[in-house]
Each structure stands twice: as C-alpha cells, then as structure tokens.
Write an enzyme that holds these catalytic residues in place. Structure first.
Site, PDB file in Angstrom:
ATOM      1  N   PHE A 228       0.865  -1.183   0.000  1.00 32.60           N
ATOM      2  CA  PHE A 228       0.000   0.000   0.000  1.00 32.60           C
ATOM      3  C   PHE A 228       0.898   1.228   0.000  1.00 32.60           C
ATOM      4  O   PHE A 228       1.687   1.427   0.919  1.00 32.60           O
ATOM      5  CB  PHE A 228      -0.923   0.038   1.225  1.00 32.60           C
TER       6      PHE A 228
ATOM      7  N   ASP B  79       9.300   2.537   1.593  1.00 29.00           N
ATOM      8  CA  ASP B  79       8.174   3.326   2.095  1.00 29.00           C
ATOM      9  C   ASP B  79       8.099   3.095   3.600  1.00 29.00           C
ATOM     10  O   ASP B  79       7.648   2.040   4.059  1.00 29.00           O
ATOM     11  CB  ASP B  79       6.897   2.877   1.380  1.00 29.00           C
TER      12      ASP B  79
ATOM     13  N   LYS C  35       2.866  10.201   7.949  1.00 31.30           N
ATOM     14  CA  LYS C  35       2.099   9.834   9.148  1.00 31.30           C
ATOM     15  C   LYS C  35       2.593  10.504  10.443  1.00 31.30           C
ATOM     16  O   LYS C  35       2.204  11.609  10.726  1.00 31.30           O
ATOM     17  CB  LYS C  35       2.007   8.314   9.263  1.00 31.30           C
TER      18      LYS C  35
END
Ligand SMILES: *Cc1c(COP(=O)(O)O)cnc(C)c1O
Length: 400
Positions: free
Chosen positions: A132, A216, A245
């Site tokens: 993702f 990532d 985040k």
C-alpha cells in the site's frame, strides 16, 4: 453536535468515501481519547500511526502555537528556517543525502517515483503484492490491490508486481528498472514483515542494474518498530525512504529522503507543492522528530512491543501474532471487524481491522507497561465473549 446530527450531515453532504465507526471524538491527551459524552478511550491505533507521541504532545503543541503566531505561510519562493532545519535533521538521522518535503504519504511516494524515473528515464517501478503506497495516481499505480485500482483504470504504465520473495524480486529487476519500491513492513495489508532475504535480494538486484531501492517507511518509520527507521533493523540500506504519518506529530506532512547518489536528481521546476514544508508543519515535525529519535523512547518501544506481542499470543481466538516493535497484528479465527467494533463500543479500546481476520495494534510509542496490560485485558474480554460469527470470506481485500 451529537453523533446523530453528525451522521445526518455526513449522509447529506459528505462524499461517502469512508466507512466510519459510530463514535465522535472531541479531545485527546497522551494515550487517551474522549467522546462527545465524556467517555474515555484507550487509544491503541494512534490515528493509524500518526499520534505516535500521544495526542497533543505538549512540546508539539508548543512548537505549533509558537510558529503559528509568528508566520504560517510564505511559499517556497522564499526561505523559512523550520523547513531548512527539518530537512537537515531528517538527512542527519537517516541516509545522509537530501530531503524533499511535501504534505502526505502519497505525495512522498509520488516524489519518489518521479525522482526514480528522472534518474532512469522511462524506467519501470517494481512493487510487491500486498503493498500500500497511497491513493493518488502514481501511488495507487504502485498499490496492486484490485478493489482499490479497478474503478480508476487506466493507471500509470510501467509498474511491475511480483511476490515479496527473494527470487521473484531478483527476477523482476533488469536494466529497464528505475526503482524497487517496498514497505519493509507492510502496514495496510495486515502488518507483514518482509524477510531480510527479500530486502537483500532487492538490494543486490538494484545494485546490479543501477535501480533505486526505495523503502516506504510512512507507517513503519518514526520509531514505530523500535528504531527511528525500520531499515535500521534490516540487513540493507535503501537509496531513499519516504516518511509521513507520525512525522508531523499529528499534523499532515510527508518527506522523501535520499542517500547521496540521488540527492541532486531533481532540479528547480521539476516538482513542488504550495504548502510543502510550511513553517508551522515543519516546526511541529522538528519537535516530533526530536522526541522520537530519543534512544530511551526507542528502547521502550522494543520492550513494550515484546510485552504486547507475548500477551496477544495468549488471548483466545488468536492464531498468530506478527510485526515488530509496536507495529503488531494478530490473526483471529473470528471476525476482526466485529472484534474491533466491540472493543471500541464496549471496552473503549481503539484498534483496527486490516482485513476479515486481522486486528492491527499501533499504540502510541509512549504507552506504559500497565496500559499494555490494560489493553490486553480489554481485548481479552471481547475475545472471551467471542460468540460473534465467523469471518465472512473477504470480498474486497484489506481496507486502508
Ligand atoms: C498511510 C500510508 C501511505 C499513504 O499516506 P497518506 O498520507 O494517507 O497519503 C503510504 N504508504 C504507507 C506504507 C502508508 O501506511
């Protein structure tokens, strides 16, 4: 406004792209959240690994207040100190090259893909099943999940999808490959740790063919696994990482950080964003980064992670527990979304389901041993009752 009123507004006016649980949060502090009726919740999700320092950490709040009263925006046509200092700090604390600041995780991956393509014109990007990387077109093209991609075809060309296995990765990389983009620990697909063999195979294939290895670290970075970056616990050093985040201490920011080889690939005019690296968000991130890079905190994360994983493994209906540090998931033999709903509504414990049978736990890094035990007791009560239906067969793959 009451929850019912908010739900009526949502039905009438909000494009229905989210499935929300029926709770309205109005306040947060540390590991706790409060709803509109004053009920207190123990937060073991951290807003999906964003509020890693707990809600409204006083040092982050102070940095934001201070900068907000001084200068909120000037644009990247000019210099502002927080952005320059943040880039320098990020580089010092990771790969030693240069940083590009942006506003979200997807944007950080967009920047990474653009940079890799510029370094190797028209090159392919290799990604793995279960990945993702975000919802914008480049990031979505790197997110090989049928339910997320299919309605939005055609996607960006030049993405190759392989199994997250050493042979598959080695076989997928050739002289046309611009980058291999990987989450060292896949978050949204249920906390799947990629093996060291896998990361090593990707590293040597990239070295052999002049491709960029990009990790990532949007979810697994920022201390989540017990080191500032997840790659520090692996056998390899990537050429670039993306972060977001938790980087802003609760506010939206993203970053692409490179090693020296890729530091000067982009030139003025190649990429940019109006709000990127704005002074308020950069001040928040500087505060968050200073707190998160503290070795005592990271040691706590490793210790608490072991405690939580061991406790989960002892709960009824838990088949397996996986993850690293405070990025954990347990596989159940009953419906995870139902367990999550009951944990929230009956036990006031916030966790999340990443699929029909996986419960994901991402507690704040400041969580205490007693709070771990408390969360295990609350989750244990839900699982003990366990009379909920068996999971339905997954219709659309993991949510995220
Ligand atoms: C959340 C996430 C993203 C996307 O970040 P946004 O800020 O939602 O765009 C990308 N990659 C990973 C690993 C994530 O967990």
């Amino acid at each position: 406004m009451t929850l019912a009123e908010l739900q009526a507004l949502e039905r009438a006016s909000v494009i229905p792209s989210y499935a929300r649980l029926p709770v309205e949060f109005v306040r947060g502090a540390g590991t706790r959240l409060w709803d509109d009726e004053g009920n207190e919740y123990l937060d073991f999700l951290s807003g999906i690994s964003v509020t890693n320092l707990g809600h409204c950490h006083p040092r982050v709040v102070e940095a934001v207040r201070d900068q907000t009263g001084r200068l909120m925006h000037a644009s990247n046509l000019f210099y502002t100190e927080p952005a320059m200092r943040l880039a320098a700090r990020l580089v010092d604390l990771s790969l030693g090259g240069k940083a590009y600041l942006c506003n979200s995780g997807a944007e950080a991956n967009e920047a990474a893909i653009k940079l890799a393509r510029k370094a190797k014109p028209a090159g392919d990007v290799v990604v793995v099943h279960g990945a993702f990387h975000g919802r914008t077109y480049g990031a979505l093209s790197a997110t090989p999940q049928e339910s997320k991609q299919a309605p939005f075809a055609p996607l960006l060309p030049g993405f190759r999808v392989v199994a997250p296995e050493p042979e598959a990765l080695a076989g997928a990389v050739d002289e046309r490959t611009a980058a291999v983009l990987l989450e060292p620990i896949q978050g949204e697909s249920g906390v799947n740790v990629l093996s060291d063999d896998c990361l090593r195979a990707a590293r040597s294939a990239c070295d052999a063919h002049g491709a960029a290895l990009i990790f990532d670290e949007i979810q697994c970075g920022m201390g989540r696994t017990g080191t500032l970056w997840a790659y520090e616990q692996s056998a390899v050093r990537p050429d670039a990482i993306t972060a977001a985040k938790a980087l802003g201490g609760g506010l939206p920011i993203g970053a692409l950080i490179t090693g020296e080889r890729l530091a000067d690939v982009l030139s003025p005019g190649d990429h940019g964003s109006t709000f990127a690296g704005g002074p308020v968000i950069a001040a928040a991130a500087l505060a968050a980064l200073a707190l998160t890079s503290d070795e005592r905190l990271l040691e706590d994360v490793r210790e608490r992670g072991l405690r939580l994983a061991a406790g989960l493994q002892r709960l009824p209906h838990v088949l397996r527990t996986r993850g690293r540090g405070l990025m954990l998931a347990c596989e159940l033999d009953i419906s995870a979304p139902e367990v999550v709903r009951q944990a929230l509504l009956e036990q006031r414990l916030v966790v999340n389901a990443t699929g029909p049978t996986a419960v994901r736990l991402l507690p704040p890094l400041i969580v205490s041993a007693a709070e771990i035990d408390d969360a295990l007791a609350r989750l244990g009560t839900v699982l003990q009752a366990g009379a909920m239906e068996r999971p339905r067969q997954a219709a659309g793959g993991p949510s995220g």
